[in-house]
Design an enzyme around this catalytic site. Structure first.
Site, PDB file in Angstrom:
ATOM      1  N   LYS A   1       0.840  -1.200   0.000  1.00 24.40           N
ATOM      2  CA  LYS A   1       0.000   0.000   0.000  1.00 24.40           C
ATOM      3  C   LYS A   1       0.878   1.255   0.000  1.00 24.40           C
ATOM      4  CE  LYS A   1      -3.804  -2.448   2.123  1.00 24.40           C
ATOM      5  NZ  LYS A   1      -4.443  -2.913   3.349  1.00 24.40           N
TER       6      LYS A   1
ATOM      7  N   GLN B   1      -4.718  -1.664   9.650  1.00 26.03           N
ATOM      8  CA  GLN B   1      -4.560  -2.974   9.006  1.00 26.03           C
ATOM      9  C   GLN B   1      -5.193  -4.065   9.868  1.00 26.03           C
ATOM     10  OE1 GLN B   1      -3.197  -3.493   5.840  1.00 26.03           O
ATOM     11  NE2 GLN B   1      -3.961  -5.571   6.126  1.00 26.03           N
TER      12      GLN B   1
ATOM     13  N   ASP C   1     -11.115   2.975   3.816  1.00 22.95           N
ATOM     14  CA  ASP C   1     -11.353   1.543   3.623  1.00 22.95           C
ATOM     15  C   ASP C   1     -12.850   1.275   3.396  1.00 22.95           C
ATOM     16  OD1 ASP C   1      -9.420  -0.372   3.466  1.00 22.95           O
ATOM     17  OD2 ASP C   1      -9.087  -0.545   5.626  1.00 22.95           O
TER      18      ASP C   1
END
Ligand code: NAP
Length: 283
Positions: free
Chosen positions: A53, A97, A120
């Site tokens: 990422k 995460q 997200d």
């Protein structure tokens, strides 16, 4: 018949080139999109996702910063970190995460992220907005899947979409997005009976189960579009999907490969949401 591949890798590359131009323009207005990533613990898979990422951010001109926290970080400490990032002017997107260590509630942490920075797309407010078709951050994997289908101009309206899997991050939201595009949507899961009879009716079959090559040609209607979300490592250490690629290739009209399919698009939609967040703040 041999299926045409939908390469997520190529589509992601095209989108990243466009995004690079967008971030250049934003920078001319004094705005650099910023993504903060929080990683708790030393899980090797999570470390590798986070690295991917960060590399992708760098490629398109997004500022990224990584907070690496020890595995014994308390929930309170993590929530404190999220609050600080919610308030940070230069950060437009926050990503924690997953999975988190067992002693930390994922729900509490996701709920603590400002919906305007939830790139997200996991915050209940963003999920709710998506359900009612309002502007929101769409969850990255489902968003990427819809972009892949659209990239081939595959009609969605009126088509029967069958999804195997009903997780909150893939199965459920991808069904909702395709329902918003006027598909007729059916979900299958671990309690579904006669699954093959249902999947055989699918014009578009989306498989998000997490079981190595579970879906063979007997699940697929000839000419169907097959999207393989699964990422599994087989006994030889090779990455394989939830679909038997060689069998699906012979019956499907379009098929996504693993690797090089849905995975690169997931990261790309995260970048997209971060740039979008910076643009919304500018407005
Ligand atoms: P998950 O949370 O474990 O959900 C799996 C779903 O599959 C559940 O709904 C489960 O049903 C269903 N299921 C399990 N066994 C089944 C069976 N034998 N028959 C029918 N349904 C079954 O997984 P996920 O997070 O959605 O991820 C699914 C896969 O996609 C994994 O391989 C993951 O690594 C991959 N993934 C890839 C990306 C990417 O960017 N490429 C992103 C996210 C996930 P129940 O609900 O009844 O238990």
């Amino acid at each position: 018949m041999f299926a045409e591949l939908i390469s997520g890798k190529e589509l992601a590359q095209r989108k990243r080139i466009e995004m690079k131009e967008e971030t250049k323009l934003l920078k001319q207005d004094g705005i650099t999109p910023g993504l903060a990533v929080i990683l708790v613990g030393e899980d090797p898979a999570s470390q590798s996702y986070v690295k991917g990422k960060q590399r992708a951010c760098e490629e398109v001109g997004i500022h990224s910063e990584l907070d690496k926290l020890p595995v014994d970080t308390t929930e309170e400490e993590l929530l404190h970190k999220v609050t600080a990032l919610n308030e940070a002017e230069h950060i437009h997107g926050i990503l924690v995460q997953l999975p988190l260590p067992d002693h930390i509630s994922e729900k509490a942490v996701i709920d603590a992220i400002l919906p305007e920075k939830d790139v997200d797309g996991f915050h209940p407010i963003n999920i709710g907005r998506m359900m009612v078709g309002q502007e929101s951050f769409l969850p990255c994997t489902p968003f990427g899947i819809v972009e892949m289908i659209k990239s081939k101009r595959i009609p969605i309206e009126g088509k029967h979409v069958v999804i195997i899997g009903r997780s909150n991050i893939v199965g459920k939201p991808v069904g909702q997005l395709l329902l918003n595009e006027h598909a007729t949507v059916t979900y299958c899961h671990s309690r579904t009976k006669n699954m093959k009879e249902i999947t055989k009716q699918a014009d578009i079959l989306i498989v998000a189960v997490g079981r190595e090559e579970m879906v063979g040609e007997e699940f697929i209607k000839p000419g169907a579009v097959v999207i393989d979300v699964g990422v599994n490592r087989n006994s030889e250490g090779k990455l394989v999907g939830d679909v038997k690629f060689d069998e699906a290739k012979k019956v499907a009209s379009y098929l996504t490969p693993v690797p090089g399919g849905v995975g690169p698009m997931t990261i790309t939609m995260l970048l997209h949401n971060t740039v979008e967040s910076a643009k919304r703040r500018e407005k």
